[in-house]
Design a protein around this motif. Structure first.
Motif, PDB file in Angstrom:
ATOM      1  N   MET A 210       0.525  -1.261   0.273  1.00  0.00           N
ATOM      2  CA  MET A 210      -0.270  -0.231   0.147  1.00  0.00           C
ATOM      3  C   MET A 210       0.388   1.305  -0.049  1.00  0.00           C
ATOM      4  O   MET A 210       0.230   2.146  -0.118  1.00  0.00           O
ATOM      5  N   GLU A 211       1.952   1.738   0.799  1.00  0.00           N
ATOM      6  CA  GLU A 211       3.316   2.454   1.018  1.00  0.00           C
ATOM      7  C   GLU A 211       3.714   2.828  -0.430  1.00  0.00           C
ATOM      8  O   GLU A 211       3.767   3.724  -1.112  1.00  0.00           O
ATOM      9  N   GLU A 212       3.631   1.348  -1.112  1.00  0.00           N
ATOM     10  CA  GLU A 212       4.520   1.692  -3.000  1.00  0.00           C
ATOM     11  C   GLU A 212       3.035   2.350  -3.354  1.00  0.00           C
ATOM     12  O   GLU A 212       3.475   3.856  -4.367  1.00  0.00           O
ATOM     13  N   GLN A 213       2.230   2.134  -3.445  1.00  0.00           N
ATOM     14  CA  GLN A 213       1.557   2.585  -4.484  1.00  0.00           C
ATOM     15  C   GLN A 213       1.002   3.963  -3.666  1.00  0.00           C
ATOM     16  O   GLN A 213       0.496   4.774  -4.931  1.00  0.00           O
ATOM     17  N   GLU A 214       0.641   4.388  -2.759  1.00  0.00           N
ATOM     18  CA  GLU A 214       0.350   5.438  -2.074  1.00  0.00           C
ATOM     19  C   GLU A 214       1.907   6.496  -2.914  1.00  0.00           C
ATOM     20  O   GLU A 214       1.830   7.285  -3.098  1.00  0.00           O
ATOM     21  N   ALA A 215       3.088   6.088  -2.720  1.00  0.00           N
ATOM     22  CA  ALA A 215       4.468   6.993  -2.969  1.00  0.00           C
ATOM     23  C   ALA A 215       3.693   6.917  -4.681  1.00  0.00           C
ATOM     24  O   ALA A 215       3.966   8.572  -5.606  1.00  0.00           O
ATOM     25  N   PHE A 216       3.353   5.926  -5.403  1.00  0.00           N
ATOM     26  CA  PHE A 216       3.294   6.169  -7.088  1.00  0.00           C
ATOM     27  C   PHE A 216       2.828   7.533  -7.332  1.00  0.00           C
ATOM     28  O   PHE A 216       2.300   8.302  -8.404  1.00  0.00           O
ATOM     29  N   TYR A 217       0.887   7.306  -6.061  1.00  0.00           N
ATOM     30  CA  TYR A 217       0.045   8.102  -6.746  1.00  0.00           C
ATOM     31  C   TYR A 217       1.194   9.667  -6.432  1.00  0.00           C
ATOM     32  O   TYR A 217       0.242  10.640  -6.642  1.00  0.00           O
ATOM     33  N   LEU A 218       1.304  10.115  -4.939  1.00  0.00           N
ATOM     34  CA  LEU A 218       2.136  10.921  -5.332  1.00  0.00           C
ATOM     35  C   LEU A 218       3.006  11.879  -6.096  1.00  0.00           C
ATOM     36  O   LEU A 218       3.307  13.050  -7.020  1.00  0.00           O
TER      37      LEU A 218
END
Length: 91
Positions: free
Chosen positions: A34-42
């Motif tokens: 989830m943190e990896e995906q959040e970083a992508f969205y950021l």
């Protein structure tokens, strides 16, 4: 029910996993994804809140996801998964 925050989602997911030994390790694995995906969205320009909401939405229903994960953990597979997590961490 709508889950908007990552920690709320993970708590509900965790409650579905009966194997206490695997529970925290599975949750940490999912948290990492989830943190990896959040970083992508950021990186795509979303705000922190938007990135978290999109990530949670993308993960799907935590009850269903947790139940699917719980089915994978019989007594035999629990030991294998825990061994795998530990061995990956030492590589």
């Amino acid at each position: 029910m709508s889950y908007r925050k990552k920690e709320e989602y993970l708590k509900v997911l965790e409650e579905q996993i009966r194997c206490k030994k695997a529970r925290s390790q599975v949750v940490e694995e999912i948290r990492g994804h989830m943190e990896e995906q959040e970083a992508f969205y950021l990186s795509e320009g979303l705000t922190q809140e938007e990135a978290e909401e999109e990530t949670v939405k993308e993960m799907g229903d935590p009850v269903e996801a947790g139940a699917a994960l719980a089915q994978r953990f019989t007594r035999t597979t629990e030991a294998r998964y825990i061994w795998w997590i530990k061995s990956c961490g030492e590589v």
